[in-house]
Design an enzyme around this catalytic site. Structure first.
Site, PDB file in Angstrom:
ATOM      1  N   ASN A 252       0.799  -1.214   0.000  1.00  0.00           N
ATOM      2  CA  ASN A 252       0.000   0.000   0.000  1.00  0.00           C
ATOM      3  C   ASN A 252       0.842   1.278   0.000  1.00  0.00           C
ATOM      4  O   ASN A 252       0.951   1.960  -1.014  1.00  0.00           O
ATOM      5  CB  ASN A 252      -0.945  -0.002   1.212  1.00  0.00           C
ATOM      6  N   ASP A 253       1.441   1.598   1.124  1.00  0.00           N
ATOM      7  CA  ASP A 253       2.169   2.872   1.249  1.00  0.00           C
ATOM      8  C   ASP A 253       3.322   2.998   0.261  1.00  0.00           C
ATOM      9  O   ASP A 253       3.623   4.096  -0.200  1.00  0.00           O
ATOM     10  CB  ASP A 253       2.698   3.032   2.672  1.00  0.00           C
ATOM     11  N   VAL A 254       3.970   1.887  -0.069  1.00  0.00           N
ATOM     12  CA  VAL A 254       5.156   1.945  -0.932  1.00  0.00           C
ATOM     13  C   VAL A 254       4.798   2.122  -2.406  1.00  0.00           C
ATOM     14  O   VAL A 254       5.685   2.227  -3.250  1.00  0.00           O
ATOM     15  CB  VAL A 254       6.029   0.681  -0.765  1.00  0.00           C
TER      16      VAL A 254
END
Length: 465
Positions: free
Chosen positions: A394-396
């Site tokens: 997600n965040d990456v």
């Protein structure tokens, strides 16, 4: 009783094995061999240390019993722990290393004559400095690792916890520790020693609570470094060569790894050390996900897109680890290769919850090492890629890291999956990632959301293929 010269030789052999272990662990291909070197080196260090005591008394038997109990508990945990909980396990082990350093320092301070450090109230100044630093760093490692464990486990919020004047308080406490160590060496009053430990325990908490959940991989690496320096400090106190070598290796390698990760994520190394990283405002300027349309797809849609693609890049993340989908993913990739599709894997430096998390999972599924690429090696390939299959990362993969200065992940290099012709994003829901922010990639025109368990969805895609 083993001679001092022979003891030094064995400790030197142990140190060389630890160096070979670190060298082996630097690459997935040699990681198993590196582990074996590390096990052998530690076994030699423990056995030689026990033999060097040379006093086979009741206390010696108690020591062996405690070693057996501790080793059994460690083995049981290692066999039972799932890969998804490995970061919490590492944080827990770091806390124990720090606590052990504190206990050894307390023992040396209360009974200095046993360690040939002098007498109570008349301890060597150098030894006092060493045990004070070892105890302080160990205490910081202990409470800091506990906070990291609680955040990783979800018992404590992964969001940064900040308050007014937090950094000034840390600065005051840090200066106080230096002053207390000075007064301890000057007066050798017990009160100063216990105060050093108490303040250090508080500092460990204050350093980690302002760090956001998305930054935990670097925190784990940094705590690993702290635990090494704590062990090295105590090693000097005990005049134990093996402990000094091991602590220095762990401390320096952890610090170097943290620096490399910080550089790869465009963050300040000193902010990590001082507990300032991740303390930014979590509010993003992007509009809420309820106001944005998303495209839903299913396994048949995904299979069709990938089967007709010439190249596919797999982006694994923590969602894959939770679902234990690495074996199903390998089956899917094998099916795609049979259809002439070129497949590769893109690994972000902090994908998952600790360094190397995704590499270990893919190795577990026997994914060829030459198909796995780091961010800087593969990021330019997304622009020429037909399909990017994002499985729980997600965040990456969040493009907002490049566009929103208010985002807590702003400036962090991310995988450019949005540049692919099509993006297949496997996720249970539109919930934010560990950093607590919405992913703008969900709403891109070229993104097809596959709402399901990562393993189940991948298995269904395999059937469709």
């Amino acid at each position: 009783m083993i001679s001092a010269n022979l003891l030094a030789v064995f400790y030197m052999v142990s140190g060389v094995l630890f160096i070979l272990a670190l060298r082996g662990l630097s690459s997935p291909e040699t990681s198993r061999q590196g582990n074996l070197f590390g096990i052998l080196g530690m076994a030699i260090a423990i056995v030689v240390t026990i033999i060097s005591v040379g006093n086979f008394s009741t206390g010696f038997l108690i020591l062996l019993v405690l070693l057996l109990i501790g080793g059994s508990i460690g083995s049981f945990i290692a066999f039972k722990i799932p890969m998804t909980a490995m970061p919490e396990l590492v944080a827990g082990f770091h806390s124990l290393v720090g606590l052990a350093a504190v206990f050894v320092a307390i023992s040396a301070f209360l009974n200095p004559e046993v360690f040939n450090l002098g007498n109570p109230g008349d301890i060597k100044i150098a030894s006092l400095i060493e045990m004070s630093l070892g105890a302080a760093i160990g205490a910081i490692t202990f409470t800091g690792s506990i906070i990291a464990f609680l955040k990783l486990r979800g018992i404590m919020s992964g969001s940064p916890i900040t308050f007014f004047g937090q950094h000034y308080l840390n600065l005051i406490l840090g200066i106080s520790l230096i002053g207390l160590i000075f007064y301890l060496c000057k007066t050798q009053v017990d009160t100063w020693f216990w105060t050093i430990i108490a303040i250090s325990l508080l500092v460990g908490i204050l350093l980690i609570i302002p760090i956001g959940g998305a930054d935990m991989p670097v925190v784990i690496s940094m705590l690993n470094s702290y635990s090494g320096w704590a062990a090295a400090g105590i090693g000097f106190t005990l005049e134990n060569t093996a402990l000094i070598i091991t602590g220095a290796l762990v401390g320096s390698s952890g610090a170097i790894l943290s620096y490399i990760m910080c550089k790869g994520m465009n963050r300040s190394f000193f902010n990590v050390i001082l507990g300032g990283w991740g303390a930014t405002d979590q509010t993003s300027s992007s509009s809420s996900k309820e106001q944005k349309p998303v495209k839903n797809g299913n396994a048949d849609d995904a299979a069709f897109l990938m089967k007709n693609a010439s190249s596919v890049i797999i982006v694994p993340g923590y969602g894959m680890a939770v679902a234990q989908a690495q074996h199903a993913l390998r089956e899917m990739v094998d099916a795609l290769k049979k259809n002439g599709v070129k497949v590769s894997y893109a690994i972000h430096p902090v994908a998952g919850r600790m360094p190397g998390h995704m590499n270990v999972l893919l190795a577990e599924a026997n994914v060829p090492y030459d198909e796995v690429f780091e961010l800087e090696e593969i990021n330019n390939d997304f622009a020429n890629c037909d399909v990017a299959y994002v499985i729980g990362a997600n965040d990456v993969t969040n493009p907002i890291a490049k566009s929103d200065p208010q985002s807590p992940i702003y400036g962090m290099p991310v995988l450019d999956v949005e540049k692919s012709k099509s993006v297949l994003f496997v996720k249970r829901s539109l919930s934010p990632g560990y950093a607590g922010i919405d992913n703008d990639l969900f709403y891109r025109d070229n993104t097809l959301m596959l709402f399901a368990d990562a393993k189940k969805m991948t298995e269904e895609i395999v059937k469709s293929l």
